[in-house]
Design an enzyme around this catalytic site. Structure first.
Site, PDB file in Angstrom:
ATOM      1  N   HIS A   1       0.780  -1.222  -0.128  1.00 21.65           N
ATOM      2  CA  HIS A   1      -0.043   0.076   0.257  1.00 21.65           C
ATOM      3  C   HIS A   1       0.886   1.396  -0.201  1.00 21.65           C
ATOM      4  CE1 HIS A   1      -4.029  -1.681   0.530  1.00 21.65           C
ATOM      5  NE2 HIS A   1      -3.397  -2.742   0.813  1.00 21.65           N
TER       6      HIS A   1
ATOM      7  N   CYS B   1      -7.835  -0.477   3.285  1.00 17.32           N
ATOM      8  CA  CYS B   1      -8.535  -1.735   4.152  1.00 17.32           C
ATOM      9  C   CYS B   1      -9.421  -1.280   5.192  1.00 17.32           C
ATOM     10  CB  CYS B   1      -7.487  -2.591   4.931  1.00 17.32           C
ATOM     11  SG  CYS B   1      -8.261  -4.029   5.916  1.00 17.32           S
TER      12      CYS B   1
ATOM     13  N   ASN C   1      -3.251   0.366  -2.821  1.00 17.65           N
ATOM     14  CA  ASN C   1      -2.116  -0.239  -3.186  1.00 17.65           C
ATOM     15  C   ASN C   1      -1.423   0.810  -4.261  1.00 17.65           C
ATOM     16  OD1 ASN C   1      -4.699  -2.133  -3.121  1.00 17.65           O
ATOM     17  ND2 ASN C   1      -2.841  -3.254  -2.833  1.00 17.65           N
TER      18      ASN C   1
END
Ligand code: HMG
Ligand code: MG
Length: 286
Positions: free
Chosen positions: A208, A239, A248
Site C-alpha cells: 500500500h 482496508c 495499493n
C-alpha cells in the site's frame, strides 16, 4: 519464468473497490475486470467471499464472477476466509482462492475476528478443499511491515505465519504492507526472512502506498529477488479495518517503473490507463 519477467497481480477490483464508501454497481465492476483482462493481466483479484456485514461492497462477488468475460490464460482470484467463502468461490468458478491471515494478533482480531492460531485452524479445511477441487491456493500475510493497532511487527512473526501458510500447501504467499509503513531496508529484511520459509519465486510484494514508499519497496524487493507484485488500477483502495491506509501502489506507476527498468510484464500500459480513467470516473475520483 524468464528472469526479466515480473508477474503483476491486479487487485483493484477487490482491494481497490472494497474500501469505496458508495456501493459500486456490479456492472461497473464487471466492465472494469473485462478491461483489465483485455490489458493482458495473468491474474486478477476479482472478488471477496466474506461476510457482507463486514464488507458490504463485496457482497456481489457471485454476480461479478458470473458477469465477466474470462480471458484464457488469466486466473481470477477471490478472498475466502472460511468454508462458507470457499463454497461460494467454488460455486462462482474462481480459479484461485486467497486465505488471508496477519502477522499481527491485533489486526487478525479486527479483520477476521479471531487470533492468528484460530485463523490457521480455520484456513486448514479451506486449503484442503481448494486443493481437492484443483484450485490454486494463495495466502496473504497482512501487517507484515507494521500494524495500525500494535505498531511494530517482528520479522519472526512474519516468518512464522509464512511457515504456517506453507504447511497448508499454498502455491503463492503475499507479503502485505497493509498500511504502507514499510521502508526498503525493512522490506529486504522481511523478504529475506520469508524466503527462508518459502520459495522466493512464489513470494509476492503487496504494498500500500500510504506514505509514497511503495515503488521504493518494489525496487528493494526486486533486488531481493522477488518477481511478483500486486497493484491496484488508479491506486484505488485501502482496508476497511486499517483506518487511514490508502490504496495499493497504482498499477500504471508500477508498470511504468518495470518497463523503464527493462522488465517484461506482458501488460498493455495504455489499456490500463484507459481502465484507470474509467474506474476513477465511475467512483468519482480524479
Ligand atoms: P464472524 O462474525 O466471526 O463469523 O466473522 P461467523 O462465522 O460468526 O459468522 C457471522 C455471520 O457472517 C453469519 O451470518 C455467517 O453466515 C456470515 P448471520 O448468521 O449473522 O446472518 N458469514 C459469511 N457470509 C458470507 N460469506 C462468508 C461468511 N462467513 C461468515 N464467507 C469473518 C468472521 C471472517 C466471516 C468476518 O470477519 C469477515 O468476513 N471478515 C472479512 C474482512 C475483510 O474482508 N477484510 C478486507 C480484506 S483483507 C485485506 O484487505 C488485506 C489484504 O489486502 C492484504 C493487506 O493489504 O494486508 C488481503
Ligand atoms: Mg491490501
Amino acid at each position: 519464468m524468464h528472469a526479466d519477467f515480473v508477474k503483476v497481480v491486479e487487485v483493484g477490483p477487490r482491494d481497490g473497490l472494497q474500501n469505496e464508501k458508495i456501493l459500486v454497481p456490479t456492472g461497473i465492476k464487471v466492465a472494469l475486470i473485462d478491461q483489465l483482462s483485455d490489458a493482458g493481466f495473468v491474474n486478477i483479484e476479482a472478488a471477496s467471499f466474506v461476510s457482507p456485514k463486514w464488507v458490504p461492497q463485496m457482497a456481489d462477488g457471485a454476480q461479478v464472477m458470473a458477469g465477466i468475460r474470462r480471458r484464457p490464460g488469466t486466473l481470477y482470484s477471490a478472498l475466502t476466509p472460511n468454508m462458507k467463502g470457499l463454497e461460494a468461490a467454488l460455486a462462482a468458478g474462481v480459479d484461485e482462492v486467497v486465505i488471508f491471515g496477519a502477522a499481527s494478533e491485533a489486526f487478525s482480531q479486527k479483520n477476521i475476528n479471531c487470533s492468528i492460531a484460530e485463523s490457521m485452524a480455520r484456513f486448514a479445511p479451506v486449503a484442503s478443499a481448494a486443493k481437492a477441487h484443483g484450485l490454486r491456493l494463495r495466502a496473504s500475510v497482512s501487517c507484515a511491515l507494521g500494524c495500525p493497532y500494535q505498531g511494530e511487527v517482528p520479522v519472526s512473526a512474519v516468518a512464522e505465519v509464512v511457515r504456517g501458510m506453507r504447511e497448508l500447501g499454498c502455491d503463492e504467499i503475499d507479503i502485505a504492507d497493509t498500511i504502507g509503513v514499510g521502508t526498503p531496508e525493512k522490506v529486504r529484511e522481511v523478504m529475506r526472512a520469508a524466503s527462508t520459509e518459502f520459495p522466493r519465486a512464489a513470494l509476492s510484494g503487496h504494498f500500500h502506498d500510504t506514505y509514497g514508499h511503495a515503488l521504493a519497496n518494489v525496487v528493494a524487493s526486486l533486488e531481493a529477488g522477488i518477481r511478483i507484485f500486486h497493484s491496484s488500477v488508479a491506486g484505488l483502495g485501502g482496508c476497511p479495518y486499517a483506518e487511514g491506509a490508502t490504496g495499493n501502489v497504482a498499477t500504471e506507476s508500477l508498470l511504468r517503473l518495470l518497463q523503464d527498468m527493462g522488465l517484461e510484464t506482458g501488460i498493455d500500459l495504455g489499456k490500463v490507463v484507459v481502465a484507470a480513467q474509467f474506474v476513477s470516473e465511475a467512483v468519482g475520483k480524479r
